[in-house]
Motif scaffolding. Structure first.
Motif, PDB file in Angstrom:
ATOM      1  N   PHE A 151      63.185   2.915  25.354  1.00 25.61           N
ATOM      2  CA  PHE A 151      63.393   3.132  23.923  1.00 25.61           C
ATOM      3  C   PHE A 151      62.072   3.017  23.166  1.00 25.61           C
ATOM      4  O   PHE A 151      61.793   3.820  22.262  1.00 25.61           O
ATOM      5  N   ALA A 152      61.244   2.030  23.540  1.00 24.94           N
ATOM      6  CA  ALA A 152      59.966   1.816  22.841  1.00 24.94           C
ATOM      7  C   ALA A 152      59.039   3.015  23.000  1.00 24.94           C
ATOM      8  O   ALA A 152      58.431   3.483  22.026  1.00 24.94           O
ATOM      9  N   SER A 153      58.924   3.535  24.219  1.00 25.60           N
ATOM     10  CA  SER A 153      57.994   4.639  24.459  1.00 25.60           C
ATOM     11  C   SER A 153      58.457   5.930  23.767  1.00 25.60           C
ATOM     12  O   SER A 153      57.645   6.661  23.185  1.00 25.60           O
ATOM     13  N   VAL A 154      59.763   6.213  23.826  1.00 28.89           N
ATOM     14  CA  VAL A 154      60.253   7.435  23.183  1.00 28.89           C
ATOM     15  C   VAL A 154      60.162   7.309  21.658  1.00 28.89           C
ATOM     16  O   VAL A 154      59.929   8.305  20.949  1.00 28.89           O
ATOM     17  N   THR A 155      60.287   6.104  21.138  1.00 23.43           N
ATOM     18  CA  THR A 155      60.129   5.880  19.701  1.00 23.43           C
ATOM     19  C   THR A 155      58.712   6.209  19.248  1.00 23.43           C
ATOM     20  O   THR A 155      58.506   6.836  18.210  1.00 23.43           O
ATOM     21  N   VAL A 156      57.730   5.798  20.039  1.00 25.74           N
ATOM     22  CA  VAL A 156      56.331   6.110  19.725  1.00 25.74           C
ATOM     23  C   VAL A 156      56.142   7.625  19.637  1.00 25.74           C
ATOM     24  O   VAL A 156      55.534   8.147  18.696  1.00 25.74           O
ATOM     25  N   GLY A 157      56.675   8.340  20.634  1.00 25.34           N
ATOM     26  CA  GLY A 157      56.554   9.788  20.649  1.00 25.34           C
ATOM     27  C   GLY A 157      57.214  10.441  19.451  1.00 25.34           C
ATOM     28  O   GLY A 157      56.639  11.329  18.806  1.00 25.34           O
ATOM     29  N   PHE A 158      58.415   9.990  19.107  1.00 28.27           N
ATOM     30  CA  PHE A 158      59.154  10.574  17.987  1.00 28.27           C
ATOM     31  C   PHE A 158      58.482  10.287  16.645  1.00 28.27           C
ATOM     32  O   PHE A 158      58.473  11.139  15.755  1.00 28.27           O
ATOM     33  N   VAL A 159      57.945   9.084  16.492  1.00 27.94           N
ATOM     34  CA  VAL A 159      57.264   8.748  15.237  1.00 27.94           C
ATOM     35  C   VAL A 159      56.015   9.612  15.059  1.00 27.94           C
ATOM     36  O   VAL A 159      55.751  10.131  13.973  1.00 27.94           O
ATOM     37  N   GLY A 178      52.999  13.963  20.450  1.00 26.20           N
ATOM     38  CA  GLY A 178      54.262  13.244  20.322  1.00 26.20           C
ATOM     39  C   GLY A 178      55.319  13.771  21.282  1.00 26.20           C
ATOM     40  O   GLY A 178      56.061  13.002  21.903  1.00 26.20           O
ATOM     41  N   TYR A 179      55.375  15.100  21.441  1.00 24.19           N
ATOM     42  CA  TYR A 179      56.331  15.698  22.385  1.00 24.19           C
ATOM     43  C   TYR A 179      55.988  15.343  23.833  1.00 24.19           C
ATOM     44  O   TYR A 179      56.882  15.150  24.666  1.00 24.19           O
ATOM     45  N   VAL A 180      54.692  15.256  24.148  1.00 24.54           N
ATOM     46  CA  VAL A 180      54.278  14.875  25.505  1.00 24.54           C
ATOM     47  C   VAL A 180      54.704  13.439  25.796  1.00 24.54           C
ATOM     48  O   VAL A 180      55.237  13.137  26.880  1.00 24.54           O
ATOM     49  N   VAL A 181      54.482  12.544  24.830  1.00 25.42           N
ATOM     50  CA  VAL A 181      54.913  11.143  24.997  1.00 25.42           C
ATOM     51  C   VAL A 181      56.427  11.092  25.191  1.00 25.42           C
ATOM     52  O   VAL A 181      56.942  10.379  26.074  1.00 25.42           O
ATOM     53  N   TYR A 182      57.151  11.856  24.390  1.00 30.13           N
ATOM     54  CA  TYR A 182      58.613  11.926  24.493  1.00 30.13           C
ATOM     55  C   TYR A 182      59.050  12.419  25.874  1.00 30.13           C
ATOM     56  O   TYR A 182      59.944  11.846  26.509  1.00 30.13           O
ATOM     57  N   ILE A 190      66.584   8.419  15.728  1.00 33.99           N
ATOM     58  CA  ILE A 190      66.533   9.506  14.751  1.00 33.99           C
ATOM     59  C   ILE A 190      66.160   8.970  13.375  1.00 33.99           C
ATOM     60  O   ILE A 190      65.371   9.575  12.638  1.00 33.99           O
ATOM     61  N   SER A 191      66.712   7.801  13.020  1.00 35.82           N
ATOM     62  CA  SER A 191      66.391   7.189  11.724  1.00 35.82           C
ATOM     63  C   SER A 191      64.911   6.812  11.648  1.00 35.82           C
ATOM     64  O   SER A 191      64.246   7.058  10.635  1.00 35.82           O
ATOM     65  N   ILE A 192      64.381   6.240  12.734  1.00 39.37           N
ATOM     66  CA  ILE A 192      62.970   5.853  12.767  1.00 39.37           C
ATOM     67  C   ILE A 192      62.073   7.090  12.684  1.00 39.37           C
ATOM     68  O   ILE A 192      61.046   7.096  11.998  1.00 39.37           O
TER      69      ILE A 192
END
Length: 418
Positions: free
Chosen positions: A306-314, A296-300, A259-261
């Motif tokens: 953790f790395a892949s979901v971080t990419v999506g969220f960013v 980003g939502y599709v990646v999520y 969430i912070s990232i």
């Protein structure tokens, strides 16, 4: 172009007021989740916080627009800030869950007035040539609040307790109200024009809104299309904690870091947009923002670590500010301020109906099928909807809805610079 500080004094104070209120919103969000969970130990009770606002909106949005459009928007926003401060300060004295939820309903009612009133007040107070930059900066302050608010809330809870945190939280809304009082009144001597708030007046105002939607079909389709796409994001956000921990397997610490990232990505996007807002057209702010946010939502939805979901969220955090600033400017430029409160309220009413439906439907689907398949399907449908939406935005037949305001703004800027 030289920056005229005197010319920007009013927008800066307005931005400061809205930004401080946004920080207050996020502190409140952290505190209320904790206090409800401490009182009940129930995840369902916490999840119930997601439906309080849409349910309240269904009851209030029928008539809030009729109230707002005939009265001082500035005074309405100031009163909502003061009421929110008062209600938040009362939460520590609530001894039962019923009392807490009653206060939450009252807070939601105050906020249902705030949304349409603040949108209209911004449109009246900020000139067309400044709206794109202002909305970009507004996105920047909202994104900053996304990081600062929870950080302040968490620190206050650790250093003091929930009650003191909520009382200090109320202070943020009082400061926001005091700043807003410094701003000019945009509607004077209108008391004789204010009609009584009756059922017949509300019905008449509904007709006004439907006439607007019929007369400006393209504007209505674009804004309702935006709300439709955002329904998918709302539904996925409602299951975010469960999905990231149960499906992807993140720990609570990893989720907090995520969430912070995301907040940092959102602030970065908002900062970039605020610097280059005048160089990006409204149309491309909407299209680029919507496509990339959906990506980003599709990646999520299809993440496995953790790395892949971080990419999506960013990605979604970075580009969410683009679409929000773009659609807000488009809306302010194409909806007359004389009926903006009513139009915004009716659109909010429609959105609230579908939000409740989506939350319940996604919860049921996740139980009957699986959460992973449900979120994945939502992301794919969201992507298809977004592609269709961007085709409508880019349709050259309707370019005048974007370009006329752009040309007018440039002409005014040129005349100002001499």
């Amino acid at each position: 172009m030289k920056l005229n500080l005197k010319e920007w004094k009013v927008p800066v104070i307005l931005l400061g007021s809205l930004g401080i209120a946004s920080i207050g919103d996020f502190i409140y969000l952290i505190a209320i989740n904790i206090i409800v969970y401490q009182m009940t130990g129930s995840a369902a009770a916490v999840a119930g916080l997601w439906v309080v606002s849409p349910l309240t909106n269904i009851v209030t949005k029928f008539w809030t627009g009729s109230f707002i459009d005939y009265r001082s928007k500035k005074n309405i926003v100031v009163v909502t800030f003061i009421l929110r401060a008062a209600f938040i300060a009362m939460i520590p004295f609530a001894a039962t869950l019923f009392a807490v939820y009653t206060i939450l309903v009252l807070l939601s009612i105050a906020k249902s007035f705030f949304g349409p009133a603040s949108m209209t007040y911004v449109a009246v107070l900020v000139s067309p040539q400044k709206r794109k930059r202002f909305n970009s900066l507004w996105s920047f302050t909202s994104s900053g609040a996304f990081i600062i608010g929870p950080a302040i809330g968490g620190s206050l809870i650790l250093l003091t307790n929930i009650s003191v945190t909520l009382w200090l939280n109320a202070g943020f809304f009082l400061v926001a109200a005091l700043l807003l009082i410094l701003l000019p009144e945009t509607e004077k001597n209108q008391q004789e024009k204010i009609p009584a708030l009756t059922l017949s007046q509300v019905a008449k105002d509904f007709t006004v809104v439907f006439d607007f939607m019929n007369g400006r079909k393209y504007v209505s389709v674009i804004y309702l299309g935006f709300l439709t796409v955002m329904l998918f994001s709302f539904a996925m956000d409602a299951q975010e904690v469960v999905f990231t921990q149960q499906v992807i397997g993140l720990s609570e610490i990893e989720y907090s870091l995520l969430i912070s990232i995301t907040g940092i990505g959102s602030v970065s996007g908002a900062l970039l947009l605020s610097l280059f807002a005048n160089k990006i057209s409204i149309r491309y702010m909407i299209v680029i923002g919507m496509l990339m946010m959906t990506a980003g939502y599709v990646v999520y939805a299809f993440s496995w670590s953790f790395a892949s979901v971080t990419v999506g969220f960013v990605i979604l955090g970075f580009f969410n500010v683009f679409v929000n600033a773009g659609i807000m400017t488009f809306y302010q430029n194409n909806v007359p301020v004389s009926i903006m409160g009513r139009v915004t309220s009716i659109f909010g009413l429609i959105q609230s109906f579908f939000q409740i439906f989506f939350i319940l439907a996604i919860g049921l689907l996740a139980d009957f099928i699986s959460l992973k398949l449900t979120i994945g399907s939502l992301a794919i449908i969201m992507l298809i909807t977004t592609v269709l939406y961007t085709v409508a935005v880019l349709n050259p037949k309707y370019s005048s809805w974007y370009e006329e305001e752009e040309r007018e703004s440039q002409e005014k800027l040129a005349s100002i610079n001499g």
